[in-house]
Design an enzyme around this catalytic site. Structure first.
Site, PDB file in Angstrom:
ATOM      1  N   LYS A 188       0.860  -1.186   0.000  1.00  0.00           N
ATOM      2  CA  LYS A 188       0.000   0.000   0.000  1.00  0.00           C
ATOM      3  C   LYS A 188       0.891   1.228   0.000  1.00  0.00           C
ATOM      4  CE  LYS A 188      -4.443   0.889   0.036  1.00  0.00           C
ATOM      5  NZ  LYS A 188      -5.477   0.065  -0.612  1.00  0.00           N
TER       6      LYS A 188
HETATM    7  P1  NAD Z   1     -13.701   7.477  -3.275  1.00  0.00           P
HETATM    8  O1  NAD Z   1     -12.837   8.603  -2.866  1.00  0.00           O
HETATM    9  O2  NAD Z   1     -14.127   7.372  -4.698  1.00  0.00           O
HETATM   10  O3  NAD Z   1     -15.032   7.437  -2.392  1.00  0.00           O
HETATM   11  C1  NAD Z   1     -15.051   7.601  -1.020  1.00  0.00           C
HETATM   12  C2  NAD Z   1     -16.422   8.174  -0.675  1.00  0.00           C
HETATM   13  O4  NAD Z   1     -16.569   8.211   0.732  1.00  0.00           O
HETATM   14  C3  NAD Z   1     -16.614   9.608  -1.188  1.00  0.00           C
HETATM   15  O5  NAD Z   1     -17.907   9.723  -1.714  1.00  0.00           O
HETATM   16  C4  NAD Z   1     -16.487  10.431   0.085  1.00  0.00           C
HETATM   17  O6  NAD Z   1     -17.234  11.641  -0.004  1.00  0.00           O
HETATM   18  C5  NAD Z   1     -17.098   9.477   1.076  1.00  0.00           C
HETATM   19  N1  NAD Z   1     -16.777   9.779   2.460  1.00  0.00           N
HETATM   20  C6  NAD Z   1     -15.632  10.252   3.014  1.00  0.00           C
HETATM   21  N2  NAD Z   1     -15.790  10.434   4.321  1.00  0.00           N
HETATM   22  C7  NAD Z   1     -17.061  10.076   4.615  1.00  0.00           C
HETATM   23  C8  NAD Z   1     -17.840  10.051   5.799  1.00  0.00           C
HETATM   24  N3  NAD Z   1     -17.313  10.412   6.956  1.00  0.00           N
HETATM   25  N4  NAD Z   1     -19.121   9.616   5.724  1.00  0.00           N
HETATM   26  C9  NAD Z   1     -19.657   9.225   4.547  1.00  0.00           C
HETATM   27  N5  NAD Z   1     -18.972   9.228   3.403  1.00  0.00           N
HETATM   28  C10 NAD Z   1     -17.696   9.652   3.432  1.00  0.00           C
HETATM   29  O7  NAD Z   1     -12.912   6.156  -2.809  1.00  0.00           O
HETATM   30  P2  NAD Z   1     -13.179   4.653  -3.233  1.00  0.00           P
HETATM   31  O8  NAD Z   1     -12.162   4.241  -4.213  1.00  0.00           O
HETATM   32  O9  NAD Z   1     -14.622   4.445  -3.543  1.00  0.00           O
HETATM   33  O10 NAD Z   1     -12.810   3.917  -1.887  1.00  0.00           O
HETATM   34  C11 NAD Z   1     -13.728   3.805  -0.822  1.00  0.00           C
HETATM   35  C12 NAD Z   1     -13.255   2.730   0.128  1.00  0.00           C
HETATM   36  O11 NAD Z   1     -13.142   1.500  -0.589  1.00  0.00           O
HETATM   37  C13 NAD Z   1     -11.888   2.976   0.765  1.00  0.00           C
HETATM   38  O12 NAD Z   1     -11.899   2.437   2.068  1.00  0.00           O
HETATM   39  C14 NAD Z   1     -10.949   2.161  -0.124  1.00  0.00           C
HETATM   40  O13 NAD Z   1      -9.756   1.773   0.548  1.00  0.00           O
HETATM   41  C15 NAD Z   1     -11.838   0.968  -0.417  1.00  0.00           C
HETATM   42  N6  NAD Z   1     -11.455   0.232  -1.610  1.00  0.00           N
HETATM   43  C16 NAD Z   1     -11.421   0.826  -2.833  1.00  0.00           C
HETATM   44  C17 NAD Z   1     -11.082   0.084  -3.946  1.00  0.00           C
HETATM   45  C18 NAD Z   1     -11.107   0.668  -5.336  1.00  0.00           C
HETATM   46  O14 NAD Z   1     -10.899  -0.081  -6.306  1.00  0.00           O
HETATM   47  N7  NAD Z   1     -11.409   1.930  -5.496  1.00  0.00           N
HETATM   48  C19 NAD Z   1     -10.760  -1.278  -3.804  1.00  0.00           C
HETATM   49  C20 NAD Z   1     -10.799  -1.857  -2.537  1.00  0.00           C
HETATM   50  C21 NAD Z   1     -11.160  -1.095  -1.455  1.00  0.00           C
END
Ligand code: NAD
Length: 461
Positions: A153
């Protein structure tokens, strides 16, 4: 957002277009303040995130699994501690004319099963412990999905939402320049994570290419125009729903009649919602960093995603009622998809949850104490370590395509993704049944066992 190829609805993309950006105060104190504000924006209420860190959460489940596997203490240490940790200084001159110094991290946890693999996160709260936790989670995740990667990471503690696109590019290029020595298509392959996207990956690939020649397999999650894979943007959300389809019959849930709530309507959350809606399910609540909304009549997942992509605020989506982020968790529904940040479901809010199933789109959204409460309430939790593996599985496909300079159709990608996600669910739920344990405990057992076996077989331990 259209000026960001393959853009995800991250803070970077949304804010980077904001015109008033030009007047932003870029003095180091202002950037420090912005970091604090951005951190606060990720935590609307004091009770919203748990005190326990991501590292504590992953450590807890790791310890339980190694206990059950009866691994000796000396061997445990090898599999808990990271193989390599790199911290770099990223001094970047921002548009205020001053040099701002950020910290960048790349942590390679375990590479026994293949090259290190894991996302790069831009967030003011990024610190070495969080990156360590997420790197080890990637090791177990790639093993559970059974794709030939290790776990890593990375992150930079920059307030990406306060920066110009050109500043994000400078940070990205400087970061790649400093970590390229430990990366490579057969060594370590980054991908997008919170606040990084296909555009950021394109800059990373370009910077790496200056030293090594055109190397698309250096990172995944790239734009389609630069050998990205069809289906990658949707893959994590889609993977969550493949898991849901396996799990639903086990708890007597009919997808077409299901209601669901999404916490964190970003890339993962919004795609999971759109794909679940295609099965006939109805979204009754959603949130992002700006707030939360609900509607018993249903919130159209496609329209909400479009509304946000066009610059609208989630809380201003027509036909919905604005509620507090804490109340979102208490909405009557069948499925809750936490897809925001870690530690959002904790001992102080877990007993408010009415959902019958939780699909952890985010990494470490549930603390161990909350997990216990959910278990007592009979909630079927599909844990992060398997539920959100769709992204890394599709990254694996992108890497395979890049190594061959060949492209698969979106259908081929989705079918292959479905095959891997279903197999992972069955492997883990079979093990859970056999041993009378939760899916989370079973997933850690399966993941750790595979990594230990690979390490022993190659003579590493
Ligand atoms: P992203 O930035 O596209 O989305 C995150 C969302 O969470 C945004 O809409 C943001 O406004 C919202 N957010 C932030 N703080 C918040 C709060 N306190 N309450 C409610 N909503 C809140 O990111 P993403 O890529 O969708 O990732 C989201 C999660 O999924 C992370 O934990 C990431 O590690 C995990 N993840 C992502 C991927 C991927 O392929 N993108 C893969 C595995 C895991």
């Amino acid at each position: 957002m259209r000026d960001w190829p393959g853009s995800r609805e991250g803070l970077v993309a949304t804010k980077a277009k904001t015109p008033q950006r030009e007047e932003t105060d870029k003095s180091p104190t202002a950037v420090d303040r912005a970091k604090e504000e951005a951190a606060a924006a990720g935590r609307p209420g004091p009770s919203q995130r748990a005190e326990v860190s991501n590292l504590d959460i992953v450590r807890f489940y790791f310890d339980r699994a190694v206990e059950r596997l009866e691994l000796a203490d000396d061997i445990r240490t090898v599999f808990w501690t990271p193989y390599r940790e790199v911290t770099v200084q990223i001094p970047v001159k921002l548009s205020d004319g001053k040099v701002h110094t950020f910290s960048g991290y790349r942590i390679q946890h375990n590479g026994a099963r293949g090259p290190y693999k894991g996302g790069i996160r831009y967030h003011p709260e990024v610190d070495v412990d969080e990156v360590r936790a997420l790197a080890s989670l990637m090791t177990w995740k790639t093993a559970v999905a059974n794709v030939p990667f290790g776990g890593a990471k990375g992150g930079v503690n920059c307030p990406a939402d306060q920066l110009e696109i050109s500043e994000v590019q400078k940070i990205t290029r400087s970061f790649m320049d400093k970590i390229e020595k430990i990366l490579g298509p057969t060594r370590d392959i980054p991908a997008p994570d919170v606040n990084t996207n296909a555009q950021v990956m394109a800059w990373m690939m370009d910077e790496y290419g200056k030293l090594h020649g055109h190397t698309p397999a250096i990172c995944t999650g790239k734009p389609i125009a630069l050998e990205g894979s069809y289906g990658r943007e949707q893959a994590t959300g889609r993977g969550c729903i493949y898991m849901f389809r396996e799990a639903a019959p086990q708890i007597g849930l009919t997808p077409a009649e299901a209601t669901f709530v999404v916490q964190g309507y970003g890339n993962v959350g919004s795609w999971a919602a759109r794909i679940l809606q295609q099965l006939g399910a109805k979204m009754v609540g959603a949130s992002d960093a700006t707030g939360a909304i609900q509607s018993e009549a249903g919130i159209d997942a496609d329209d909400l995603a479009r509304h946000i992509a066009e610059g609208g605020k989630l809380t201003e989506f027509p036909g919905t009622e604005v509620i507090s982020p804490d109340d979102l968790l208490a909405i009557e529904c069948d499925v809750l998809i936490p897809a925001a940040l870690g530690g959002m479901i904790h001992e102080h809010n877990a007993d408010r949850i009415k959902a019958r199933m939780i699909i952890e789109g985010a990494n470490s959204p549930t603390t161990p104490a909350a997990d216990q409460i959910l278990h007592q309430h009979g909630v079927h939790v599909i844990p992060d370590v398997m539920a959100n593996a769709g992204g890394v599985v599709c990254s694996y496909f992108e890497w395979v395509q890049n190594l061959q300079h060949f492209r698969w159709s979106e259908r081929e990608v989705n079918d292959k993704l479905g095959g891997i996600m279903r197999r992972a669910y069955r492997d883990v739920s079979g093990r859970a049944k056999e041993e009378g344990i939760s899916l989370r405990e079973a997933a850690y057992l399966v993941g750790i066992e595979r990594v230990v076996e690979a390490s022993r077989t190659r003579g590493y331990v």
